[in-house]
Design a protein around this motif. Structure first.
Motif, PDB file in Angstrom:
ATOM      1  N   ARG A  79      -0.406   1.674 -18.758  1.00 33.17           N
ATOM      2  CA  ARG A  79      -0.474  -0.013 -18.672  1.00 33.17           C
ATOM      3  C   ARG A  79       0.440  -0.325 -20.175  1.00 33.17           C
ATOM      4  NH1 ARG A  79      -5.499   0.174 -15.779  1.00 33.17           N
ATOM      5  NH2 ARG A  79      -6.603   1.349 -17.116  1.00 33.17           N
ATOM      6  N   SER A  80      -0.208   0.212 -21.172  1.00 31.95           N
ATOM      7  CA  SER A  80       0.195  -0.231 -21.915  1.00 31.95           C
ATOM      8  C   SER A  80       1.876   0.163 -23.099  1.00 31.95           C
ATOM      9  CB  SER A  80      -0.661   0.044 -23.820  1.00 31.95           C
ATOM     10  OG  SER A  80      -0.083   1.288 -23.658  1.00 31.95           O
ATOM     11  N   ARG A  97       3.874  -3.798 -11.766  1.00 32.30           N
ATOM     12  CA  ARG A  97       3.232  -2.258 -11.797  1.00 32.30           C
ATOM     13  C   ARG A  97       2.086  -2.517 -12.298  1.00 32.30           C
ATOM     14  NH1 ARG A  97       7.163   0.563  -9.776  1.00 32.30           N
ATOM     15  NH2 ARG A  97       5.505   1.990  -9.000  1.00 32.30           N
ATOM     16  N   VAL A  98       1.457  -3.194 -13.612  1.00 35.96           N
ATOM     17  CA  VAL A  98       0.103  -3.266 -13.973  1.00 35.96           C
ATOM     18  C   VAL A  98      -0.274  -3.421 -13.354  1.00 35.96           C
ATOM     19  CG1 VAL A  98      -0.811  -4.241 -15.941  1.00 35.96           C
ATOM     20  CG2 VAL A  98       1.208  -3.110 -16.487  1.00 35.96           C
ATOM     21  N   ARG A  99      -0.537  -4.222 -12.721  1.00 33.74           N
ATOM     22  CA  ARG A  99      -1.702  -4.666 -11.485  1.00 33.74           C
ATOM     23  C   ARG A  99      -2.158  -3.826 -10.821  1.00 33.74           C
ATOM     24  NH1 ARG A  99      -2.027 -10.706 -10.658  1.00 33.74           N
ATOM     25  NH2 ARG A  99      -2.568 -11.600 -12.505  1.00 33.74           N
ATOM     26  N   ASP A 100      -0.406  -3.141  -9.868  1.00 27.24           N
ATOM     27  CA  ASP A 100      -0.903  -1.882  -9.171  1.00 27.24           C
ATOM     28  C   ASP A 100      -1.436  -0.911  -9.618  1.00 27.24           C
ATOM     29  OD1 ASP A 100       1.026  -2.839  -6.877  1.00 27.24           O
ATOM     30  OD2 ASP A 100       2.826  -2.084  -7.178  1.00 27.24           O
ATOM     31  N   LEU A 101      -1.346  -0.953 -10.804  1.00 28.84           N
ATOM     32  CA  LEU A 101      -1.634  -0.084 -11.903  1.00 28.84           C
ATOM     33  C   LEU A 101      -3.681  -0.277 -11.633  1.00 28.84           C
ATOM     34  CD1 LEU A 101       0.207   1.525 -14.648  1.00 28.84           C
ATOM     35  CD2 LEU A 101      -0.238   2.630 -12.332  1.00 28.84           C
ATOM     36  N   GLU A 143      -6.342   2.672  -9.764  1.00 27.19           N
ATOM     37  CA  GLU A 143      -7.840   2.744 -11.225  1.00 27.19           C
ATOM     38  C   GLU A 143      -8.845   1.981 -10.702  1.00 27.19           C
ATOM     39  OE1 GLU A 143      -7.538   2.094 -15.269  1.00 27.19           O
ATOM     40  OE2 GLU A 143      -9.393   3.082 -14.707  1.00 27.19           O
ATOM     41  N   ARG A 144      -9.206   1.161 -10.171  1.00 30.33           N
ATOM     42  CA  ARG A 144     -10.489  -0.149  -9.347  1.00 30.33           C
ATOM     43  C   ARG A 144     -11.344   1.020  -8.572  1.00 30.33           C
ATOM     44  NH1 ARG A 144     -10.321  -2.619  -5.063  1.00 30.33           N
ATOM     45  NH2 ARG A 144      -7.986  -3.102  -5.522  1.00 30.33           N
ATOM     46  N   PHE A 189       0.455  -1.010  -0.288  1.00 34.32           N
ATOM     47  CA  PHE A 189       0.224  -0.324  -0.382  1.00 34.32           C
ATOM     48  C   PHE A 189       1.167   1.737   0.222  1.00 34.32           C
ATOM     49  CE2 PHE A 189      -2.609  -3.243   2.589  1.00 34.32           C
ATOM     50  CZ  PHE A 189      -3.456  -3.740   1.391  1.00 34.32           C
ATOM     51  N   GLU A 190       2.225   1.433   0.587  1.00 32.14           N
ATOM     52  CA  GLU A 190       2.697   2.761   0.484  1.00 32.14           C
ATOM     53  C   GLU A 190       3.247   2.943  -0.790  1.00 32.14           C
ATOM     54  OE1 GLU A 190       6.456   1.543   2.880  1.00 32.14           O
ATOM     55  OE2 GLU A 190       5.152   1.070   4.816  1.00 32.14           O
ATOM     56  N   CYS A 191       3.277   1.293  -1.467  1.00 34.21           N
ATOM     57  CA  CYS A 191       3.477   1.969  -2.903  1.00 34.21           C
ATOM     58  C   CYS A 191       2.860   2.029  -3.952  1.00 34.21           C
ATOM     59  CB  CYS A 191       3.708  -0.177  -3.053  1.00 34.21           C
ATOM     60  SG  CYS A 191       3.437   0.151  -5.869  1.00 34.21           S
ATOM     61  N   HIS A 192       1.280   1.604  -3.033  1.00 36.92           N
ATOM     62  CA  HIS A 192       0.327   2.256  -4.331  1.00 36.92           C
ATOM     63  C   HIS A 192      -0.022   4.243  -3.847  1.00 36.92           C
ATOM     64  CE1 HIS A 192      -1.860  -1.593  -4.779  1.00 36.92           C
ATOM     65  NE2 HIS A 192      -1.082  -1.298  -5.150  1.00 36.92           N
TER      66      HIS A 192
END
Ligand code: PEP
Ligand code: MG
Length: 595
Positions: free
Chosen positions: A121-122, A135-139, A143-144, A82-85
């Protein structure tokens, strides 16, 4: 995996045993949510930007609250993902991109956010690199949360899980699993995934039934649909009749009662003739402590320290590590007098990635992973060894080095340990000077050379997850080659036997700590080959201990010969069948637990 002829039954990979019945909760990444784009009224752009900033502020508060609540649950205090988020959500460049799209193109915040995220993401996906996939998972996750906030509805999908449910998802990262309220998760069913992925290991560690590689389960189930999931056979039943639900629940009840009844009164691991196989648990930072304490294991056979690193930008400090290892040492002490924790040094790389720091390589499973990484990052290694040594003043601690391939590595590890000890001595910091050091045997070269390795360590622990993958050259996380992932392949058996033989010659204890230890047919087989200890997720101890309690050492000697008695050219599947048949004849019900 294939779907059954009856299309209400799906077959996947049985990744974590047990039965679960309940309504489906569909867990989707943000990318799956349609977002409508529209023009805001002329002059309303600033208000739209304000609306976006409010959503960001509220999401930030949510993440901070979640981190605080995790911190209060001592056993699951890993807040690093979560720190990363938070770092992403506070990133000026990211916020500026969304806001300038709203201002320049007069579009709504949702679609500006989607466009910004899609372009990030792309870029990452095109790089086709494990680091960026993380990182895509984090994004997706962020976004969610933001889209939900903008829509003024949920406070994040994970928090929408209100009743006990079966979580249906395309795939889940370990961090997503940790975020779900575990008391409400009855089971997991995913489109992707594999038996030995870290998500599967986590489901097993948490004792939650799970089926992976179902292909398109997310498309076949709607939220709230009743689902029956059998994590032992890999079956998922959709739209079951009332009678079938009642029958399934009755079977689940019976199974849990009979597994309780099967739990021997004497300590787990005691054979019918009173001799013992030591039963140990696999653990890591964040695993609920109750499960470990109630397992009646005689120690923690594998503490995966890399969970302190996974998904983080920065390495954990020596002090942070010390606190985690000290807690593990104290926890081990609760398992009984003489109980110990085997802290494995950093096993990062391969499928276990840190968000930053580890150099990204084209072939990470054969690269600078694990002990190789640690030996080439001396300060990281010394800090970890000092933290482990400091923890050894609080309970019995052993050190285990992962992915050892040769004698040189063990010698370098020993030198580093001496240096770490010397620096603590200089500072007058207490530690256990006689802490034992072990080598994981998970590379074929180490198994073949175990006799020489035994000169430089105090014990062996066989990591079947990696040993099988490297012996069969079959990625443990790739469903397309899972047929080659054969625990009882003759080549694997030869390597385990060679390791046990070398250990016995030198009087070294040897354990198996890969997932295979928890499968009764295989775990009992490793015991038959002469290993002293089996280390597994706490949830699996009762079934393996129950099987062992019905056998004597003489039975085990006979069991060891079962694959050998097959005609020349027998396959691994035939060896497995023969072992299962032998064991089923002596331990009724074993087939259901280990299929
Ligand atoms: C193994 O390889 O069997 C093992 C226990 O280590 P990990 O699964 O953490 O790689
Ligand atoms: Mg391993």
């Amino acid at each position: 995996m294939s779907n059954n002829a009856d299309n209400s039954v799906l077959s996947g990979l049985a990744v974590s045993g047990g039965l679960a019945a309940g309504p489906a909760f569909i867990y989707r990444g943000a990318g799956a949510y349609p977002v409508a784009e529209y023009k805001v009224a002329p002059g309303a752009e600033d208000a739209e930007v304000l609306r976006f900033r409010r959503a960001v502020a509220s999401t930030r508060r949510d993440i901070e609250n979640l981190m605080n609540s995790l911190r209060t649950r001592a056993s699951s205090g890993d807040t690093k993902v979560f720190e990363c988020h938070l770092m992403i959500i506070e990133d000026e460049f990211f916020l500026g991109e969304v806001e300038s799209l709203v201002l320049k193109e007069s579009i709504n915040a949702e679609s500006a956010l989607r466009r910004t995220m899609d372009s990030a993401r792309s870029k990452f996906e095109r790089m086709n690199d494990p680091y960026f996939r993380e990182r895509v998972r984090d994004l997706d996750d962020i976004e969610r949360r933001l889209q939900a906030e903008l829509a003024g509805c949920a406070k994040g999908v994970a928090l929408e899980l209100k009743e006990p449910s079966i979580v249906i998802a395309d795939d889940l990262t370990p961090s997503e699993m940790v975020q779900l309220p575990q008391n409400l998760v009855l089971g997991f069913a995913t489109n992707g995934g594999s038996t030995t992925s870290h998500v599967a290991l986590l489901a097993r560690a948490l004792g939650i039934p799970a089926v992976a590689a179902l292909g398109d389960v997310t498309q076949r189930v709607s939220a709230g649909d009743m689902v029956l999931l059998d994590g032992s056979s890999g079956r998922v039943e959709l739209s079951p009749s009332r009678e079938r639900i009642a029958e399934f629940r009755a079977i689940a009840r019976l199974r849990s009662e009979s597994s309780l009844a099967a739990a021997p009164a004497h300590p787990p691991g005691e054979l019918a003739d009173g001799s013992r196989i030591e039963m140990l648990v696999n653990a890591h930072h964040g695993l609920p402590t109750e499960a470990i304490v109630s397992s009646r294991a005689s120690g923690i056979g594998l503490y995966r320290s890399e969970y302190l690193w996974i998904g983080r930008e920065m390495e954990p400090s020596e002090d942070e590590q010390f606190e985690a290892y000290r807690d593990a040492a104290l926890l081990a002490g609760r398992l009984g007098p003489g109980a110990f924790v085997t802290i494995r040094t950093l096993d990062i790389g391969g499928d276990k990635t840190m968000s930053g720091g580890v150099v990204r390589e084209p072939n990470p499973f054969l690269g600078n992973r694990s002990i190789r990484y640690l030996l080439s990052h001396r300060e990281t290694m010394l800090a970890q060894l000092r933290a482990i040594l400091r923890a050894s003043a609080f309970g019995r601690v052993k050190i285990l080095h992962p992915m050892i391939s040769c004698v040189e590595e063990l010698k370098e590890c020993a030198a580093a340990l001496e240096e770490a000890k010397a620096s603590l001595v200089r500072k007058g910091v207490p530690f256990d000077g006689s802490v034992q050091t072990g080598a994981m045997i998970e590379v074929p070269a180490a198994a073949l050379n175990a006799g020489n390795l035994a000169e430089f360590c105090d014990f062996f622990s066989i990591g079947t997850n990696d040993l099988i993958q490297y012996t069969m050259a079959a990625d443990r996380g790739n469903d397309a080659v899972s047929r080659l992932y054969q625990p009882l392949n003759p080549a694997v058996l030869k390597l385990v036997s060679a390791t046990v033989e070398a250990a016995k010659k030198k009087g070294l204890p040897v354990a198996v700590c890969g997932e295979s230890a928890s499968n009764p047919v295989e775990g009992v087989y490793w015991a038959a080959l002469g290993v002293d200890a089996l280390s597994m997720s706490p949830a699996y101890i009762p079934q393996v201990a129950a099987a062992l309690s019905r056998l004597s050492r003489r039975d085990l000697d006979e069991y060891a010969l079962v694959p050998e008695s097959l005609p020349a050219g027998a396959t691994a599947a035939e060896a497995e069948q023969a072992c299962r048949k032998w064991l089923s004849a002596r331990v009724p019900g074993i087939s259901e637990q280990s299929s």
